[in-house]
Design a protein around this motif. Structure first.
Motif, mmCIF file in Angstrom:
data_model
loop_
_atom_site.group_PDB
_atom_site.id
_atom_site.type_symbol
_atom_site.label_atom_id
_atom_site.label_comp_id
_atom_site.label_asym_id
_atom_site.label_seq_id
_atom_site.Cartn_x
_atom_site.Cartn_y
_atom_site.Cartn_z
ATOM 1 N N ILE A 37 0.842 -1.212 0.000
ATOM 2 C CA ILE A 37 0.000 0.000 0.000
ATOM 3 C C ILE A 37 0.868 1.248 0.000
ATOM 4 O O ILE A 37 0.627 2.193 -0.759
ATOM 5 N N PHE A 38 1.906 1.263 0.866
ATOM 6 C CA PHE A 38 2.776 2.436 0.926
ATOM 7 C C PHE A 38 3.520 2.652 -0.384
ATOM 8 O O PHE A 38 3.689 3.790 -0.837
ATOM 9 N N LEU A 39 3.973 1.542 -0.983
ATOM 10 C CA LEU A 39 4.635 1.673 -2.278
ATOM 11 C C LEU A 39 3.681 2.210 -3.322
ATOM 12 O O LEU A 39 4.035 3.068 -4.138
ATOM 13 N N ALA A 40 2.479 1.718 -3.283
ATOM 14 C CA ALA A 40 1.482 2.193 -4.251
ATOM 15 C C ALA A 40 1.158 3.655 -4.028
ATOM 16 O O ALA A 40 1.047 4.447 -4.973
ATOM 17 N N LEU A 41 1.016 4.032 -2.726
ATOM 18 C CA LEU A 41 0.740 5.438 -2.434
ATOM 19 C C LEU A 41 1.888 6.327 -2.884
ATOM 20 O O LEU A 41 1.684 7.410 -3.439
ATOM 21 N N GLY A 42 3.158 5.871 -2.609
ATOM 22 C CA GLY A 42 4.310 6.644 -3.057
ATOM 23 C C GLY A 42 4.338 6.776 -4.557
ATOM 24 O O GLY A 42 4.652 7.837 -5.097
ATOM 25 N N TYR A 43 3.991 5.709 -5.232
ATOM 26 C CA TYR A 43 3.970 5.740 -6.699
ATOM 27 C C TYR A 43 2.873 6.668 -7.190
ATOM 28 O O TYR A 43 3.051 7.441 -8.127
ATOM 29 N N LEU A 44 1.729 6.615 -6.532
ATOM 30 C CA LEU A 44 0.603 7.433 -6.982
ATOM 31 C C LEU A 44 0.798 8.904 -6.644
ATOM 32 O O LEU A 44 0.345 9.774 -7.380
ATOM 33 N N GLN A 45 1.472 9.206 -5.525
ATOM 34 C CA GLN A 45 1.621 10.586 -5.099
ATOM 35 C C GLN A 45 2.853 11.267 -5.672
ATOM 36 O O GLN A 45 2.919 12.488 -5.724
ATOM 37 N N GLY A 46 3.828 10.541 -6.111
ATOM 38 C CA GLY A 46 5.043 11.129 -6.643
ATOM 39 C C GLY A 46 6.039 11.479 -5.553
ATOM 40 O O GLY A 46 5.763 11.357 -4.357
ATOM 41 N N ALA A 74 15.278 9.103 -5.500
ATOM 42 C CA ALA A 74 15.920 9.508 -6.745
ATOM 43 C C ALA A 74 14.878 9.963 -7.761
ATOM 44 O O ALA A 74 13.806 9.363 -7.875
ATOM 45 N N ILE A 75 15.203 11.043 -8.466
ATOM 46 C CA ILE A 75 14.245 11.596 -9.417
ATOM 47 C C ILE A 75 14.816 11.596 -10.821
ATOM 48 O O ILE A 75 16.029 11.547 -11.040
ATOM 49 N N ALA A 76 13.912 11.651 -11.772
ATOM 50 C CA ALA A 76 14.301 11.647 -13.179
ATOM 51 C C ALA A 76 14.783 13.029 -13.596
ATOM 52 O O ALA A 76 14.602 14.016 -12.886
ATOM 53 N N GLU A 77 15.388 13.096 -14.764
ATOM 54 C CA GLU A 77 15.850 14.372 -15.304
ATOM 55 C C GLU A 77 14.657 15.311 -15.509
ATOM 56 O O GLU A 77 13.595 14.891 -15.955
ATOM 57 N N ILE A 78 14.855 16.582 -15.152
ATOM 58 C CA ILE A 78 13.762 17.535 -15.265
ATOM 59 C C ILE A 78 14.056 18.563 -16.344
ATOM 60 O O ILE A 78 15.194 18.729 -16.789
ATOM 61 N N ASP A 79 13.016 19.252 -16.749
ATOM 62 C CA ASP A 79 13.136 20.314 -17.738
ATOM 63 C C ASP A 79 13.845 21.498 -17.094
ATOM 64 O O ASP A 79 13.407 21.990 -16.051
ATOM 65 N N SER A 117 9.392 27.330 -7.272
ATOM 66 C CA SER A 117 8.592 26.143 -7.589
ATOM 67 C C SER A 117 9.196 25.439 -8.794
ATOM 68 O O SER A 117 9.536 26.081 -9.796
ATOM 69 N N VAL A 118 9.326 24.124 -8.677
ATOM 70 C CA VAL A 118 9.820 23.288 -9.776
ATOM 71 C C VAL A 118 8.739 22.281 -10.121
ATOM 72 O O VAL A 118 8.330 21.475 -9.274
ATOM 73 N N GLU A 119 8.256 22.320 -11.346
ATOM 74 C CA GLU A 119 7.176 21.433 -11.785
ATOM 75 C C GLU A 119 7.736 20.208 -12.507
ATOM 76 O O GLU A 119 8.885 20.177 -12.937
ATOM 77 N N GLY A 120 6.897 19.198 -12.619
ATOM 78 C CA GLY A 120 7.249 18.010 -13.395
ATOM 79 C C GLY A 120 8.301 17.136 -12.760
ATOM 80 O O GLY A 120 9.103 16.507 -13.460
ATOM 81 N N VAL A 121 8.308 17.056 -11.425
ATOM 82 C CA VAL A 121 9.296 16.234 -10.723
ATOM 83 C C VAL A 121 8.749 14.814 -10.589
ATOM 84 O O VAL A 121 7.700 14.593 -9.982
ATOM 85 N N ALA A 122 9.448 13.845 -11.168
ATOM 86 C CA ALA A 122 9.020 12.445 -11.125
ATOM 87 C C ALA A 122 10.184 11.560 -10.700
ATOM 88 O O ALA A 122 11.350 11.950 -10.789
#
Length: 467
Positions: A37-46, A74-79, A117-122
């Protein structure tokens, strides 16, 4: 032969064991479900912002300062352009691992709350995107100035948003001063103009006179904005058939003792200058030599880079990008990185074409300059301090009824304010009679907001320094 008899556990123990196994199995299953559940919540919430780092003082002193935002994973490359700042400031963002670095394109305003503010953080595994927001308040520098009076002159420290007035040092006959590290350095001069250089520690009250390598006029004090490097010139008369003045440039690193060393020229001899200054935010020196060469000197390596031929030195811009110099064709702003120059031609003030004087030019090409407006008949003129964006000039400050004089000015490190030294009325010549750096007895320094032209405060004194 004997027999060993093994009896079965009592029914109560067997039931307890089965109950433990069932409880353990249910617990493991519940933990697995909860983890999912926590993994799913983390995945769903970002990803989430976990912490941030920013130097509120450094970010107002120079451009290219960085805000660091740390994510909880860890996050992916951002714009790079996915960042916004309020109040608006140009900035770019980059990411590596769990870190987002936001780099500001300019120094920020003093004592101001900013929200980034930084948008698009995944995350690196994908999933929903988040927006990271962080707010911080910037610092502000101290403003130092000299207030001459009886029985002592006073070196004063104050601020931009308070009326606090701290006497850093008081003494007689102060010609020049500059803060450096934990002390203030100041010069005095005898009637024959021979000078002394003294260090005063405001915390301990201890003063010490620096042993100089030659006797002469000590002037042109400057120091690095942070650190412990102090520079000055000693001008002494060289013997010979035609006596000349040396104007030799020296430095002393107060963290390494009190050894005074000359800055060496291209020929390996002590450098003689007509004007010089540290590049703000660095330990590099810019000077015009007595051979009419503009040079940039790395005080660490001794590397000297010639930047062109000029005979007069005005100043290095507050942001450290350019040097203002002049030659037979007029004034120029020389880019310190490559030596290219732009001739200074002031934009009109209304319908009038002003003449330009002392100037500060930032990296964007904006000017803060003393300008003179001449009346139609040519019999009258007024001196103003103006801001020139390349299209038009607008007046930042002028004296009441044009009765006074603008003596000097210094732009703040972030190009937000300018400290303007003003003699309120020039009809009465009333100087303090100092040998080397005389000043009118009545001088007021006004702090002016460059964006609005409004005066934010004033102090009774001169030689204002932002530190």
């Amino acid at each position: 032969m004997s027999h060993i008899s093994i009896s079965a556990p009592p029914p109560e123990a067997a039931n307890s064991m089965r109950s433990f196994r069932r409880t353990f199995a249910w617990t493991v299953a519940a933990l697995v479900v909860l983890s999912g559940i926590f993994l799913a919540l983390g995945y769903l919430q970002g990803p989430k912002l976990s912490s941030a780092q920013i130097d509120g003082d450094a970010v107002v002193e120079s451009s290219d300062q960085t805000l660091r935002l740390f994510a909880n994973q860890a996050i992916a490359e951002i714009d790079p352009d996915a960042v916004t700042v309020a109040p608006a400031v140009d900035a770019t963002a980059s990411s590596e691992g769990d870190l987002i670095s936001v780099q500001f394109a300019q120094a920020l305003d003093y004592n101001t709350e900013y929200t980034v503010s930084v948008e698009g953080v995944a995350t690196t595994s994908g999933g929903p995107e988040s927006t990271f927001s962080y707010s911080f308040t910037t610092g502000e520098p101290d403003l130092y100035y000299l207030d001459r009076g009886e029985p002592n002159d006073e070196i004063i420290r104050t601020g931009l948003t308070s009326q606090d007035r701290t006497v850093v040092f008081a003494g007689a006959g102060i010609q020049e001063f500059v803060p450096v590290g934990d002390v203030v350095a100041f010069t005095t001069a005898a009637a024959d103009r021979t000078g002394t250089l003294t260090m005063a520690n405001p915390d301990t009250g201890i003063t010490e006179q620096v042993l100089l390598p030659e006797v002469g006029e000590v002037a042109d004090l400057d120091s690095t904005r942070s650190g412990s490097l102090l520079g000055f010139t000693i001008s002494s008369t060289d013997p010979g058939p035609i006596p000349t003045i040396s104007h030799t440039l020296y430095t002393v690193d107060l963290d390494r003792g009190r050894d005074v060393v000359p800055v060496l020229d291209l020929d390996g001899e002590p450098m003689r200058v007509t004007g010089w200054q540290f590049v703000p935010g660095t330990t590099a020196i810019v000077a015009v030599t007595t051979e009419s060469t503009l040079v940039r000197v790395d005080t660490v390596t001794g590397l000297i880079v010639p930047l062109g031929g000029y005979f007069n030195f005005d100043r290095v811009s507050a942001d450290g990008s350019t040097a203002i110099v002049s030659d037979t064709t007029g004034s120029a702003a020389v880019t310190l990185s490559d030596g290219t120059d732009v001739r200074l031609q002031p934009s009109p003030i209304g319908d009038e074409q002003p003449f330009i004087g002392q100037t500060d030019a930032n990296a964007a090409g904006d000017l803060v300059a003393k300008m003179v407006l001449v009346g139609e008949s040519g019999a009258s003129f007024s001196s103003v301090l103006a801001f020139d964006d390349g299209d038009e000039s607008r007046i930042l400050y002028k004296t009441v009824d044009d009765k006074g004089a603008i003596l000097d000015f210094r732009v703040s490190p972030n190009n937000q304010f300018v400290a303007v030294e003003v003699q309120p009325n020039v009809s009465t010549l009333d100087t303090d009679g100092y040998v080397m750096n005389p000043s009118p007895r009545s001088v007021t320094t006004y702090v002016v907001d460059i964006a609005t032209g409004s005066v934010t405060r004033s102090v009774e004194g001169f030689e204002a320094l932002w530190r």
